[in-house]
Design a protein around this motif. Structure first.
Motif: not given
Length: 299
Positions: A179-188, A205-224
């Motif tokens: 419901d609070d998808s307008d808050d970028i914190e949900w994406l982080i 992408w986060f830098t372009a939105q004005g947020r600096e983050i690092s060490g993002v983790q998650g599932m990894l894929f070899d193809q789109f």
């Protein structure tokens, strides 16, 4: 000019040497090449006499190439592969005019493939052979005339034809959007999906939105394609190219996860080696592709 004939061993001799090096014994090489063991030995002996160099070291029941022969067989293996590929091209298109093109899976399937029918109609004399490579390679060792490249102009020794800029958007399954998808914190805090060849995509992408983050983790894929299906089934949020998600967004299988500024992570290029003369099939394809680019965005 081709080297004097005395420096050119026969193809059967080269095949015998290559098989012995790879398999480690004359008996195994003989079985693979449908020859007798003595025939393999004769081929190697003939080559040694022709070149005037010892090629084989014998230890117990195994054969080993000398250090000089080890270096030589690497070149011979490449030449044999090139000759085999040339023969396949000739068989596939005996009238000539084939183009071996390396493609990126998603771009090749969703952007290039639908347009190739137009090229085939305009140039029926050219057979286009497509094969997938995810990263830059050495044109001297791979049998490609050209390649589709994504990113920057960082492929050494090639010519570049810019095709299009790729814009990416964050998308997710509808049920995953809070419901609070307008808050970028949900994406982080959300499970973010990643592509192997673009490990820093989310950080950029986060830098372009004005947020600096690092060490993002998650599932990894070899193809789109697989990452897109995982996104549709609610496994996480993915950065996907706009040209790839238009249909899924229109059908409601995916929804935008954020409505901030669009982000481009690079461009698509047609690249081909500077070290070779441009073949007629490649020239025809390049000119046709330039025409389609000039028609953008309705290519």
């Amino acid at each position: 000019m081709i080297a004097p004939r005395r420096f050119l061993p026969s193809i059967p001799s080269l095949l015998a040497l290559e098989a012995v090096d790879r398999l480690g014994s004359a008996s195994a090489a003989a079985e693979e090449l449908s020859l007798t063991q003595s025939a393999i030995s004769r081929q190697l002996k003939t080559m040694e006499e022709q070149l005037g160099v010892a090629l084989i070291q014998r230890s117990q029941m195994r054969l080993h190439l000398t250090p000089a022969a080890k270096e030589y067989v690497q070149v011979a293996r490449t030449a044999l592969n090139q000759l085999a590929q040339a023969s396949l091209k000739l068989k596939a298109n005996p009238t000539g005019g084939s183009l071996n093109l390396s493609i990126l899976p998603a771009f090749g399937m969703h952007w290039l493939a639908p347009r190739l029918q137009d090229f085939a109609r305009r140039h029926p004399e050219v057979t286009v052979n497509l094969n997938t490579r995810l990263r830059p390679f050495d044109f001297d060792t791979e049998q490609f005339d050209a390649a589709i490249h994504f990113g920057q102009r960082d492929w050494a020794g090639v010519n570049y034809l810019p095709i299009m800029r790729e814009d990416v958007v964050p998308v997710c399954a509808p049920d995953m959007l809070p419901d609070d998808s307008d808050d970028i914190e949900w994406l982080i805090k959300a499970p973010l999906l990643h592509l192997e060849t673009r490990p820093e995509a989310w950080e950029k992408w986060f830098t372009a939105q004005g947020r600096e983050i690092s060490g993002v983790q998650g599932m990894l894929f070899d193809q789109f394609s697989t990452m897109g299906q995982a996104t549709i089934h609610g496994l996480g949020v993915a950065l996907l190219p706009t040209y790839l998600v238009e249909a899924d967004l229109a059908a409601g299988r995916l929804v935008p996860a954020w409505h901030g500024p669009g982000v481009s992570l690079g461009n698509f290029y047609l690249v081909w080696p500077q070290s070779r003369a441009e073949s007629e099939p490649l020239r025809s394809f390049r000119v046709w592709l330039q025409g389609r680019i000039d028609q953008a965005p309705n290519t």
